[in-house]
Write an enzyme that holds these catalytic residues in place. Sequence first.
Site, PDB file in Angstrom:
ATOM      1  N   SER A 211       0.837  -1.203   0.000  1.00 57.30           N
ATOM      2  CA  SER A 211       0.000   0.000   0.000  1.00 57.30           C
ATOM      3  C   SER A 211       0.872   1.254   0.000  1.00 57.30           C
ATOM      4  O   SER A 211       1.675   1.432  -0.911  1.00 57.30           O
ATOM      5  CB  SER A 211      -0.969  -0.045   1.183  1.00 57.30           C
ATOM      6  OG  SER A 211      -2.000   0.904   1.036  1.00 57.30           O
ATOM      7  N   GLU A 335      -9.301  -5.049  -4.028  1.00 54.36           N
ATOM      8  CA  GLU A 335      -8.575  -3.943  -3.399  1.00 54.36           C
ATOM      9  C   GLU A 335      -9.485  -2.935  -2.711  1.00 54.36           C
ATOM     10  O   GLU A 335      -9.126  -2.343  -1.693  1.00 54.36           O
ATOM     11  CB  GLU A 335      -7.721  -3.203  -4.445  1.00 54.36           C
ATOM     12  CG  GLU A 335      -6.562  -3.997  -5.006  1.00 54.36           C
ATOM     13  CD  GLU A 335      -5.350  -4.010  -4.099  1.00 54.36           C
ATOM     14  OE1 GLU A 335      -5.458  -3.558  -2.946  1.00 54.36           O
ATOM     15  OE2 GLU A 335      -4.290  -4.495  -4.541  1.00 54.36           O
TER      16      GLU A 335
END
Length: 542
Positions: A211, A335
């Site tokens: 991330s 996601e």
Amino acid sequence: MSLSLIPFLCSLLTLVCASTVTVQIGNVSVIGNYNSTSGVDQFLGLKYGSSTRFRRASAQSYSNRGVINATQHGPACPQIKGTNSLAVNYGIYGTDEDCTLLDIYRPHYIPRGTLLPVMLWLHGGALTQGAAWYYPGDGIVQESSRINLPVITVVINYRLAAWGFLGGKEAADNGALNLGLYDQQLALQWVQNYISNFGGDNSKVTVFGQSSGAMSIAYHMLTVNTKLFTGAILESGTSTSVPALAAEAYQGNYDALVSIAGCSGSSDTFECLRTMDRDALINATNTMFSQPSSYGSRPWGVSIDGEIIPDNPSILTARGQIAQIPFIAGNVMDEGTIFVKPQTISTDDDLLTFLEKDYLNRNASFFQNATSIATLEVLYPNDPSLGCPYGTGNETFFGTQFKRGASIYGDIHFHWARRNFLNTAVSNGVLSWSYLFDQFTPTNAAWQGVLHTGEIPYVFMKFSPSDGDLYALSRQMLAYWVSFAYNRNPYYKYNPIWEKYSKASQNIVFTAANTSMQPDDYRSAGMSFIGSISDQFLEPRA
């Protein structure tokens, strides 16, 4: 006690000293833990620098004789409290503003004269949350040793939220932009200088992160002449996942922090923030983060500072200004899900309100472009069977457009961004590989799907043989990861052979049942459109 007596006394007092291990850095003895069951040494809470609020950290010195106790985790950096479904208390070891610390995990036995590849982890958390202690590297070291590809794992803290990513003119004028990125750079330099003392090869450093950690790696790769690492693994994030703006674009949020913190009446608001009570500043940042409708989902972020970020990353990426460093980039299947909840999305207006929170105060022109909005809504229709988490049929979970919002969010910030970064890299001759992680973990909720962060337990070997196929998948993934750290190619004896990303554009798709190579062409119409208007998200209108 004289340091020269320690080995002698340990030989006499085996029960007392058997659980410690010592490494020398110059005149300094670093005392760590040895776990005889796992065969792993731990050196925890080591300072790679000294940090004070809103100043760049200074490098750690070992000029004086002494002993460093590295047997316990150090404190986390100050940060906001989590509000989403993955909220974690990162402060169980305390928090401290002098938090530029790292943890080292290595095999206990390293043959004399051997230096092992190094894998350095940058945690995610939207640049607002996280801590090194949450990602213990024992499992990576133990499994890599088991398959005869032993690595040393380094996990770092870096400054977060306002401490690491304050924006605004005042921050720019005082050299306080992107301090979290400079912390990462300093940690990588520490590894270059000192990891050989621990048996690590500073010419084989692979940076891996997830991330915002992966995004950070991509930003460092925009410095095309970097010598701080020679390989990279980007898990769910690249240089075009979120906007990076001029410092002045964050002025509204800087002024808000000044007001909430009680510094509005000061003749020097920056100095007021810099010297105010720590807990009061933490409370002020928590207040801002709890109000995304006013300050956005990302109140602090990466700034274009002319140095570590010399220009807009989307522009640098489009130019192909990517270091010639082999890398892996990948996504999880679903996601977007954890970014939507707890918001209920039931109408088109709800959808736009949700999407815009990530761009609030960032002047993204997409939200004023009716044609772009209409086209995106056509390409991502309100059909639950097409939404995220994918493959869950007509179940809507939270609001009739929850899955639509998760699909659009995931593609804009992660799936398209990965595909864009890879295609640009391949066009410029950078060796790269791509993956899609598509294994649902039964302990997760159905609405989360194969969620953002979902691959991390597999990479960090959090499963045991009793977990059956999940354990086998974890072993397979880590074998590819450490093979890349050794050979700059993720090939290992498992099938399939992981092919390079190229014009054929193939992903390795990780599942417990049948990991396979598959075309990277899912949702191609939607992501091609996102690419065609990416400037409307990433390059603020004048």
